[in-house]
Design a protein around this motif. Structure first.
Motif, PDB file in Angstrom:
ATOM      1  N   ALA A  52       7.509   0.309  -1.852  1.00 25.86           N
ATOM      2  CA  ALA A  52       7.944   0.418  -0.463  1.00 25.86           C
ATOM      3  C   ALA A  52       9.294  -0.259  -0.256  1.00 25.86           C
ATOM      4  N   ALA A  53       9.485  -1.438  -0.855  1.00 24.22           N
ATOM      5  CA  ALA A  53      10.751  -2.152  -0.732  1.00 24.22           C
ATOM      6  C   ALA A  53      11.884  -1.372  -1.396  1.00 24.22           C
ATOM      7  N   ALA A  54      11.594  -0.761  -2.536  1.00 22.27           N
ATOM      8  CA  ALA A  54      12.616   0.021  -3.235  1.00 22.27           C
ATOM      9  C   ALA A  54      13.059   1.219  -2.408  1.00 22.27           C
ATOM     10  N   GLN A  55      12.109   1.895  -1.790  1.00 23.53           N
ATOM     11  CA  GLN A  55      12.460   3.048  -0.965  1.00 23.53           C
ATOM     12  C   GLN A  55      13.213   2.621   0.297  1.00 23.53           C
ATOM     13  N   LEU A  56      12.862   1.462   0.839  1.00 19.10           N
ATOM     14  CA  LEU A  56      13.611   0.939   1.984  1.00 19.10           C
ATOM     15  C   LEU A  56      15.044   0.654   1.589  1.00 19.10           C
ATOM     16  N   HIS A  57      15.227   0.085   0.419  1.00 18.66           N
ATOM     17  CA  HIS A  57      16.587  -0.186  -0.076  1.00 18.66           C
ATOM     18  C   HIS A  57      17.391   1.092  -0.198  1.00 18.66           C
ATOM     19  N   HIS A  58      16.800   2.134  -0.777  1.00 18.59           N
ATOM     20  CA  HIS A  58      17.516   3.407  -0.935  1.00 18.59           C
ATOM     21  C   HIS A  58      17.890   3.993   0.423  1.00 18.59           C
ATOM     22  N   ALA A  59      16.968   3.927   1.374  1.00 19.86           N
ATOM     23  CA  ALA A  59      17.242   4.486   2.702  1.00 19.86           C
ATOM     24  C   ALA A  59      18.366   3.712   3.390  1.00 19.86           C
ATOM     25  N   LEU A  60      18.342   2.393   3.306  1.00 14.44           N
ATOM     26  CA  LEU A  60      19.381   1.585   3.934  1.00 14.44           C
ATOM     27  C   LEU A  60      20.733   1.820   3.262  1.00 14.44           C
ATOM     28  N   ALA A  61      20.725   1.903   1.940  1.00 17.79           N
ATOM     29  CA  ALA A  61      21.977   2.106   1.204  1.00 17.79           C
ATOM     30  C   ALA A  61      22.618   3.448   1.523  1.00 17.79           C
ATOM     31  N   GLU A  62      21.806   4.430   1.878  1.00 19.44           N
ATOM     32  CA  GLU A  62      22.321   5.755   2.220  1.00 19.44           C
ATOM     33  C   GLU A  62      22.639   5.894   3.700  1.00 19.44           C
ATOM     34  N   GLY A  63      22.458   4.811   4.446  1.00 17.87           N
ATOM     35  CA  GLY A  63      22.789   4.842   5.865  1.00 17.87           C
ATOM     36  C   GLY A  63      21.697   5.388   6.756  1.00 17.87           C
ATOM     37  N   HIS A  64      20.510   5.650   6.211  1.00 16.80           N
ATOM     38  CA  HIS A  64      19.384   6.168   6.999  1.00 16.80           C
ATOM     39  C   HIS A  64      18.553   4.991   7.509  1.00 16.80           C
ATOM     40  N   ILE A  65      19.151   4.188   8.352  1.00 18.69           N
ATOM     41  CA  ILE A  65      18.541   2.921   8.745  1.00 18.69           C
ATOM     42  C   ILE A  65      17.277   3.138   9.573  1.00 18.69           C
ATOM     43  N   ALA A 116       1.872   5.347  -5.835  1.00 19.06           N
ATOM     44  CA  ALA A 116       2.470   6.560  -6.394  1.00 19.06           C
ATOM     45  C   ALA A 116       2.968   7.510  -5.314  1.00 19.06           C
ATOM     46  N   GLY A 117       2.395   7.410  -4.110  1.00 21.85           N
ATOM     47  CA  GLY A 117       2.772   8.320  -3.039  1.00 21.85           C
ATOM     48  C   GLY A 117       3.812   7.779  -2.078  1.00 21.85           C
ATOM     49  N   VAL A 118       4.286   6.539  -2.319  1.00 22.58           N
ATOM     50  CA  VAL A 118       5.232   5.920  -1.388  1.00 22.58           C
ATOM     51  C   VAL A 118       6.531   6.710  -1.286  1.00 22.58           C
ATOM     52  N   VAL A 128      -0.277  12.366  -1.009  1.00 21.80           N
ATOM     53  CA  VAL A 128      -0.724  11.475  -2.080  1.00 21.80           C
ATOM     54  C   VAL A 128      -1.123  10.125  -1.513  1.00 21.80           C
ATOM     55  N   MET A 129      -0.326   9.628  -0.593  1.00 22.62           N
ATOM     56  CA  MET A 129      -0.618   8.319  -0.023  1.00 22.62           C
ATOM     57  C   MET A 129      -1.923   8.327   0.762  1.00 22.62           C
ATOM     58  N   VAL A 130      -2.158   9.370   1.551  1.00 28.70           N
ATOM     59  CA  VAL A 130      -3.408   9.456   2.307  1.00 28.70           C
ATOM     60  C   VAL A 130      -4.596   9.574   1.359  1.00 28.70           C
ATOM     61  N   ALA A 131      -4.431  10.316   0.264  1.00 27.42           N
ATOM     62  CA  ALA A 131      -5.517  10.456  -0.712  1.00 27.42           C
ATOM     63  C   ALA A 131      -5.894   9.088  -1.281  1.00 27.42           C
ATOM     64  N   GLY A 132      -4.888   8.298  -1.660  1.00 28.36           N
ATOM     65  CA  GLY A 132      -5.167   6.964  -2.184  1.00 28.36           C
ATOM     66  C   GLY A 132      -5.767   6.047  -1.135  1.00 28.36           C
ATOM     67  N   TYR A 133      -5.253   6.140   0.069  1.00 27.87           N
ATOM     68  CA  TYR A 133      -5.740   5.294   1.157  1.00 27.87           C
ATOM     69  C   TYR A 133      -7.200   5.603   1.472  1.00 27.87           C
ATOM     70  N   VAL A 134      -7.533   6.875   1.584  1.00 34.99           N
ATOM     71  CA  VAL A 134      -8.915   7.269   1.883  1.00 34.99           C
ATOM     72  C   VAL A 134      -9.848   6.836   0.753  1.00 34.99           C
ATOM     73  N   LEU A 135      -9.367   6.948  -0.492  1.00 34.59           N
ATOM     74  CA  LEU A 135     -10.188   6.546  -1.638  1.00 34.59           C
ATOM     75  C   LEU A 135     -10.557   5.064  -1.550  1.00 34.59           C
ATOM     76  N   MET A 136      -9.581   4.203  -1.304  1.00 36.22           N
ATOM     77  CA  MET A 136      -9.902   2.774  -1.276  1.00 36.22           C
ATOM     78  C   MET A 136     -10.689   2.401  -0.018  1.00 36.22           C
ATOM     79  N   ARG A 137     -10.503   3.127   1.063  1.00 39.13           N
ATOM     80  CA  ARG A 137     -11.242   2.807   2.285  1.00 39.13           C
ATOM     81  C   ARG A 137     -12.692   3.282   2.209  1.00 39.13           C
ATOM     82  N   LEU A 138     -12.930   4.421   1.558  1.00 42.16           N
ATOM     83  CA  LEU A 138     -14.312   4.860   1.384  1.00 42.16           C
ATOM     84  C   LEU A 138     -15.063   3.928   0.436  1.00 42.16           C
ATOM     85  N   ALA A 139     -14.346   3.362  -0.542  1.00 39.67           N
ATOM     86  CA  ALA A 139     -14.971   2.350  -1.395  1.00 39.67           C
ATOM     87  C   ALA A 139     -15.376   1.138  -0.558  1.00 39.67           C
TER      88      ALA A 139
END
Length: 400
Positions: A52-65, A116-118, A128-139
């Motif tokens: 998540a931090a890496a993707q935030l960095h890429h977005a900020l660096a590209e000006g998509h604040i 993996a879905g971030v 992908v993110m919702v699939a992972g989230y639902v999996l851990m929440r159903l557990a």
């Protein structure tokens, strides 16, 4: 350090070594500390934090604040909420037997799937993110159903947890079929419903979470996130030194970043995290402290992204963002971190006025540092000065 108290079985009960009834643990249990399984859980979840931090960095660096900050807030909620629910459940019901470990393994798998879905989530694809989230929440639902079966006293609350979590997962699956324009509003509504489940369940009969254990769990996750910040900044500086002509500036920036992160660590751990929870175990205090850490965790992770932006700016590889915007990428998260620690650990009405006033004043000054020629350096000096204030004025005072 990680020794757990024994779980004696009744003579002749036939309970195997690999299984223990999931009954409420004693909230005043002595020497209650994090288990190796909990530490592994944290390390796996910090993978998602790093993504998540890496993707935030890429977005900020590209000006998509705006897009970057909004996407980061949404993604981080899913990571943080999965971690929070596991931690509080474990504090009250951890049996550390084979079924518990296996269900936790499923939760870890869900967390890694979220990681993996971030990247796709930042692009608007949450499948992908919702699939992972639902999996851990159903557990998590499985764990609560097991608790309801083994502990009759907690059964009403456990069943509320299981029903509430399961219902929310149905909504998240439906979220994927909503029109893109409705998804931000739906995300907010569904997130509020998720936050409401513990309040609804705990209002029937509170679970027996352990205040010292919970404070340690939160502290450990804060440490891991700060470690991720240092790792990200170090990698960025390493890449920057590959180009000649920037080594001096990067060494200076690295020193300032280290002082800044070290100060954040000091300020968070200066007061015992369990003090407020021990003084008041009321639902409002518990939820505000537990939920409020979203801003501490998220802002700490965002500092790492901001420092990477600062490295790119100093090495002249940042073309879509100006100097002030690049500085704000670090100073704003630091300010949010300071204000969050102030509200959760210090308090505006703290008897030591220099400390109570020092945190919000420093937060404002840190943001103002964005308009100076060396914003990261000034922010580091301000944070270090706040540490000095806490050391001087807290000397001799009780620590909770």
């Amino acid at each position: 350090m990680t020794e757990q108290p024994p779980y004696p079985s009744r003579p002749g009960s036939g309970i195997r070594v690999w299984y223990r009834p999931m009954r409420s643990r004693d909230s005043s249990e002595h020497h209650r500390v994090a288990t190796p399984l909990e530490l592994l859980f944290d390390l796996c979840f910090v993978v998602a934090v790093g993504q998540a931090a890496a993707q935030l960095h890429h977005a900020l660096a590209e000006g998509h604040i705006g897009h970057g900050v909004f996407s980061f807030a949404l993604v981080f909620f899913g990571i943080w909420w999965g971690w929070l629910n596991f931690s509080w459940f474990a504090s009250a019901f951890d049996t550390d037997d084979v079924p518990y470990r296996l269900v936790t393994l499923v939760q870890i798998a869900g967390g890694l799937t979220v990681a993996a879905g971030v990247e796709r989530a930042f692009d608007g694809d949450f499948r992908v993110m919702v699939a992972g989230y639902v999996l851990m929440r159903l557990a998590m639902v499985v764990q609560w159903l097991r608790a309801s079966r083994s502990d009759p006293g907690c059964r009403p609350s456990a069943l509320r947890y299981a029903a509430g979590i399961a219902g929310c997962q149905v909504l998240w699956v439906g979220y994927l079929w909503l029109p893109h324009g409705l998804q931000p509003v739906a995300f907010f509504v569904f997130a509020v419903l998720e936050l409401a489940v513990p309040i609804w369940a705990e209002s029937r009969r509170g679970t027996t979470w352990h205040p010292h254990h919970i404070a340690e769990r939160y502290g450990l996750f804060t440490l891991i996130v700060l470690g991720e910040v240092i790792l990200g900044a170090t990698n960025a500086i390493k890449e920057g030194t590959a180009e000649p002509g920037h080594i001096g500036a990067l060494i200076s920036l690295a020193a300032a970043a280290l002082v800044l992160v070290f100060s954040m660590w000091w300020l968070y751990f200066d007061r015992p995290g369990h003090a407020r929870l021990v003084r008041n175990r009321g639902l409002l205090t518990t939820m505000s402290w537990g939920y409020g850490h979203y801003f501490i965790f998220a802002s700490a992770a965002a500092v790492g992204a901001g420092l990477e932006v600062a490295v790119a700016y100093d090495t002249h590889t940042l073309h879509d963002v100006g100097g002030i915007a690049a500085a704000l990428a670090t100073t704003v998260p630091v300010a949010v971190f300071l204000l969050s620690v102030w509200l959760l650990h210090i308090g505006p009405t703290n008897e030591c006025r220099p400390i109570a006033v020092g945190f919000p004043v420093t937060a404002v000054l840190v943001v103002a540092a964005s308009f100076t020629p060396a914003p990261i350096h000034v922010a580091a000096v301000l944070a270090a000065a706040l540490v000095a204030v806490t050391v001087v004025f807290a000397h001799g005072q009780p620590q909770g």
